[in-house]
Scaffold this active site. Structure first.
Site, PDB file in Angstrom:
ATOM      1  N   TRP A 148      13.009 -14.556  -8.441  1.00  0.00           N
ATOM      2  CA  TRP A 148      12.672 -13.401  -9.290  1.00  0.00           C
ATOM      3  C   TRP A 148      13.528 -12.185  -8.939  1.00  0.00           C
ATOM      4  O   TRP A 148      13.007 -11.077  -8.873  1.00  0.00           O
ATOM      5  CB  TRP A 148      11.197 -12.992  -9.163  1.00  0.00           C
TER       6      TRP A 148
ATOM      7  N   GLU B 114       7.238  -5.296  -7.694  1.00  0.00           N
ATOM      8  CA  GLU B 114       7.172  -4.275  -6.611  1.00  0.00           C
ATOM      9  C   GLU B 114       5.732  -4.082  -6.113  1.00  0.00           C
ATOM     10  O   GLU B 114       5.317  -2.974  -5.776  1.00  0.00           O
ATOM     11  CB  GLU B 114       7.853  -2.976  -7.027  1.00  0.00           C
ATOM     12  N   GLY B 115       4.995  -5.186  -6.078  1.00  0.00           N
ATOM     13  CA  GLY B 115       3.601  -5.155  -5.631  1.00  0.00           C
ATOM     14  C   GLY B 115       2.667  -5.151  -6.819  1.00  0.00           C
ATOM     15  O   GLY B 115       2.653  -4.197  -7.600  1.00  0.00           O
TER      16      GLY B 115
HETATM   17  N1  CAA Z   1       5.623   1.826   5.675  1.00  0.00           N
HETATM   18  C1  CAA Z   1       5.907   1.488   6.946  1.00  0.00           C
HETATM   19  N2  CAA Z   1       5.345   0.450   7.594  1.00  0.00           N
HETATM   20  C2  CAA Z   1       4.436  -0.280   6.910  1.00  0.00           C
HETATM   21  C3  CAA Z   1       4.076   0.002   5.588  1.00  0.00           C
HETATM   22  C4  CAA Z   1       4.715   1.117   4.953  1.00  0.00           C
HETATM   23  N3  CAA Z   1       4.460   1.451   3.701  1.00  0.00           N
HETATM   24  N4  CAA Z   1       3.170  -0.903   5.168  1.00  0.00           N
HETATM   25  C5  CAA Z   1       2.957  -1.726   6.208  1.00  0.00           C
HETATM   26  N5  CAA Z   1       3.724  -1.344   7.270  1.00  0.00           N
HETATM   27  C6  CAA Z   1       3.800  -1.926   8.597  1.00  0.00           C
HETATM   28  C7  CAA Z   1       2.441  -1.915   9.289  1.00  0.00           C
HETATM   29  O1  CAA Z   1       2.224  -0.695   9.973  1.00  0.00           O
HETATM   30  C8  CAA Z   1       2.569  -3.083  10.241  1.00  0.00           C
HETATM   31  O2  CAA Z   1       3.308  -2.703  11.385  1.00  0.00           O
HETATM   32  P1  CAA Z   1       2.672  -2.773  12.876  1.00  0.00           P
HETATM   33  O3  CAA Z   1       2.217  -4.196  13.055  1.00  0.00           O
HETATM   34  O4  CAA Z   1       3.804  -2.380  13.751  1.00  0.00           O
HETATM   35  O5  CAA Z   1       1.536  -1.804  12.864  1.00  0.00           O
HETATM   36  C9  CAA Z   1       3.444  -4.057   9.472  1.00  0.00           C
HETATM   37  O6  CAA Z   1       4.148  -3.309   8.479  1.00  0.00           O
HETATM   38  C10 CAA Z   1       2.633  -5.149   8.809  1.00  0.00           C
HETATM   39  O7  CAA Z   1       1.691  -4.498   7.974  1.00  0.00           O
HETATM   40  P2  CAA Z   1       0.360  -5.194   7.486  1.00  0.00           P
HETATM   41  O8  CAA Z   1      -0.347  -5.806   8.645  1.00  0.00           O
HETATM   42  O9  CAA Z   1      -0.367  -4.200   6.653  1.00  0.00           O
HETATM   43  O10 CAA Z   1       0.943  -6.392   6.601  1.00  0.00           O
HETATM   44  P3  CAA Z   1       0.235  -7.390   5.613  1.00  0.00           P
HETATM   45  O11 CAA Z   1       0.773  -8.729   5.866  1.00  0.00           O
HETATM   46  O12 CAA Z   1      -1.243  -7.203   5.647  1.00  0.00           O
HETATM   47  O13 CAA Z   1       0.832  -6.948   4.181  1.00  0.00           O
HETATM   48  C11 CAA Z   1       1.073  -5.702   2.172  1.00  0.00           C
HETATM   49  C12 CAA Z   1       0.781  -5.693   3.691  1.00  0.00           C
HETATM   50  C13 CAA Z   1       0.912  -4.265   1.729  1.00  0.00           C
HETATM   51  C14 CAA Z   1       0.108  -6.577   1.419  1.00  0.00           C
HETATM   52  C15 CAA Z   1       2.531  -6.182   1.968  1.00  0.00           C
HETATM   53  O14 CAA Z   1       2.692  -7.530   2.301  1.00  0.00           O
HETATM   54  C16 CAA Z   1       3.033  -5.964   0.552  1.00  0.00           C
HETATM   55  O15 CAA Z   1       3.381  -4.842   0.183  1.00  0.00           O
HETATM   56  N6  CAA Z   1       3.131  -7.051  -0.262  1.00  0.00           N
HETATM   57  C17 CAA Z   1       3.704  -6.969  -1.583  1.00  0.00           C
HETATM   58  C18 CAA Z   1       5.181  -7.243  -1.530  1.00  0.00           C
HETATM   59  C19 CAA Z   1       5.902  -6.723  -2.748  1.00  0.00           C
HETATM   60  O16 CAA Z   1       5.730  -5.586  -3.160  1.00  0.00           O
HETATM   61  N7  CAA Z   1       6.788  -7.561  -3.296  1.00  0.00           N
HETATM   62  C20 CAA Z   1       7.588  -7.116  -4.389  1.00  0.00           C
HETATM   63  C21 CAA Z   1       8.889  -7.836  -4.332  1.00  0.00           C
HETATM   64  S1  CAA Z   1      10.271  -6.820  -4.577  1.00  0.00           S
HETATM   65  C22 CAA Z   1      10.416  -6.614  -6.248  1.00  0.00           C
HETATM   66  O17 CAA Z   1       9.522  -6.853  -7.028  1.00  0.00           O
HETATM   67  C23 CAA Z   1      11.718  -6.043  -6.631  1.00  0.00           C
HETATM   68  C24 CAA Z   1      12.199  -6.442  -7.977  1.00  0.00           C
HETATM   69  O18 CAA Z   1      13.138  -7.237  -8.129  1.00  0.00           O
HETATM   70  C25 CAA Z   1      11.633  -5.746  -9.164  1.00  0.00           C
END
Ligand code: CAA
Length: 406
Positions: free
Chosen positions: A156, A363-364
């Site tokens: 994707w 993007e989520g």
């Molecule tokens: N900024 C900085 N650090 C962050 C953060 C942020 N916004 N969000 C999380 N972190 C850090 C956390 O602090 C943690 O670090 P530590 O262990 O050192 O404390 C680490 O990242 C892991 O965080 P989580 O434990 O919260 O991770 P998780 O596995 O529970 O997942 C989630 C969190 C928010 C669900 C994440 O996996 C997520 O955003 N998933 C969606 C992914 C996404 O958006 N994909 C889109 C693909 S790209 C796209 O679509 C582009 C395109 O082509 C259009």
């Protein structure tokens, strides 16, 4: 507090509006139907300064703020979302990511070309088995001393077929979980980079979305962004800003559909008067306008927080979930207002409805945004008011954030 727009903001908004209405609109239906990539238009957008809006002028960018950026994205998205998604990714995920977290060498080498539209970037995080659960990276970047050996498949990928630069997220040390992930800059003409099939999509059909394969690609160490193991945090940080861009895209989709519905409802007559004079239609217009205005406030608030170096993660997620759901609702109602005409391509609203759907996914997803928002609320993160003095100092930011209750 409402974000005050400067003369520069209004000039950028007008330039983007003129370009969208005069250049993009005439061929947008054909490009979408026949999946014709808007290469020429993306290049022109680069020349207009829309592809690296926030990049510092010393690297060839516009040196503008995020408010200017969301105003411009809204205008482009009213018309052509294959262009606005490329614009959003290039500005937020690629340029901002490299400028903020890259080395000086990376900035000098890549930003001028990205900001001018000579090349556009793609962001390679999603995989066949890692979409929302982004830590589950199967792509590997094995440390070979002076380079990484990159292997895996990404799915994707917007701009995947035409991008001149890939940022690839890959696992270097599985034992370290998300702390073993790296972000690497890859050039598409390197040995082992394979561009897979182009997706035949429901919407944004002119944008090129591909599967990409990396087979024993040698990536020099100096192309890693940030410290070893920073890749997952890099992805989270750029996505937090990227979500403001997608929220602005959703806002533009809703605004575009609303404007078309308003104009149509004043012209189209039924039962002896324009349909806008029937309460059934007038109330739809009222709901559309109200939800769009609320979306715009959320989008501008998130952009303002980012510009003022305050925490914008929750605000960006709120803007994205609300604006994308508003886009879906508004475009669905826009088709309804247009009746049978809304169901054919010529009237533009069916295309906007198809475009709206993806803003709830990429993007989520909306569900991921609700995870981000609820975690922040439950953690007790403070609400940040917008009448604070501008803050540049990181310690001061933390103190201010802690001093306000929700
Ligand atoms: N900024 C900085 N650090 C962050 C953060 C942020 N916004 N969000 C999380 N972190 C850090 C956390 O602090 C943690 O670090 P530590 O262990 O050192 O404390 C680490 O990242 C892991 O965080 P989580 O434990 O919260 O991770 P998780 O596995 O529970 O997942 C989630 C969190 C928010 C669900 C994440 O996996 C997520 O955003 N998933 C969606 C992914 C996404 O958006 N994909 C889109 C693909 S790209 C796209 O679509 C582009 C395109 O082509 C259009």
């Amino acid at each position: 507090m409402i974000v005050e727009l400067t003369e520069e903001h209004l000039a950028v908004q007008q330039a983007a509006r003129d370009f969208a209405q005069n250049e993009l609109k005439p061929g947008v239906i054909e490009r979408d139907s026949k999946m014709i990539h808007p290469t020429k238009y993306l290049r022109q957008m680069g020349e207009l300064g829309l592809m690296g809006m926030m990049v510092s002028p010393k690297y060839g960018g516009g040196g503008m703020d995020s408010i200017a950026y969301v105003l411009a994205i809204e205008e482009i998205s009213k018309v052509d979302n294959s262009c606005s998604v490329a614009m959003s990714i290039n500005n937020s995920l690629i340029c901002w990511g490299i400028e903020t977290f890259g080395t000086e060498e990376q900035r000098q080498k890549y930003l001028p070309r990205l900001a001018s539209g000579e090349i556009i970037g793609c962001f390679c995080l999603s995989e066949p088995e890692a979409g929302s659960d982004a830590t589950m990276q199967r792509t590997t970047a094995i440390d070979m001393g002076d380079h990484y050996l990159l292997n895996g498949t990404k799915n994707w990928i917007t701009n995947g077929g035409t991008a001149g630069l890939h940022i690839v997220i890959a696992q270097t040390d599985e034992g370290k979980g998300h702390r073993g992930i790296n972000a690497l800059i890859v050039e598409p003409d390197w040995d082992g980079v394979v561009i897979g099939a182009k997706e035949d999509k429901m919407g944004l059909r002119a944008s090129d979305t591909h599967t990409l394969m990396y087979n024993d690609v040698k990536v020099p160490k100096h192309n890693r962004i940030g410290e070893d193991g920073f890749g997952f945090k890099f992805a989270m940080k750029v996505l937090a800003g990227g979500r403001i861009g997608i929220a602005a895209q959703a806002l533009g989709i809703a605004q575009g559909a609303f404007e078309l519905s308003l104009a149509y409802s004043k012209e189209r007559e039924a039962f002896g008067k324009p349909i806008s004079k029937h309460q059934a239609i007038a109330f739809k217009l009222a709901d559309m306008a109200t939800e769009i205005e609320a979306s715009r406030l959320l989008v501008h608030r998130a952009a303002w927080l980012k510009d003022n170096h305050l925490d914008y993660v929750r605000a960006g997620a709120m803007a994205k979930v609300f604006a994308s759901e508003t886009a879906m609702k508004t475009t669905t109602e826009a088709v309804q207002v247009h009746g049978g005409y809304g169901f054919v391509k010529e009237y533009h609203v069916e295309r906007l409805m198809r475009a709206a759907k993806i803003t709830q996914i990429y993007e989520g997803t909306s569900e991921i945004q609700r995870i981000v928002i609820s975690r922040s609320i439950l953690k007790g993160d403070a609400y940040i008011p917008m009448n604070l003095p501008t803050i540049d100092d990181n310690d001061a930011e933390v103190n201010i954030m802690q001093s306000f209750e929700l």
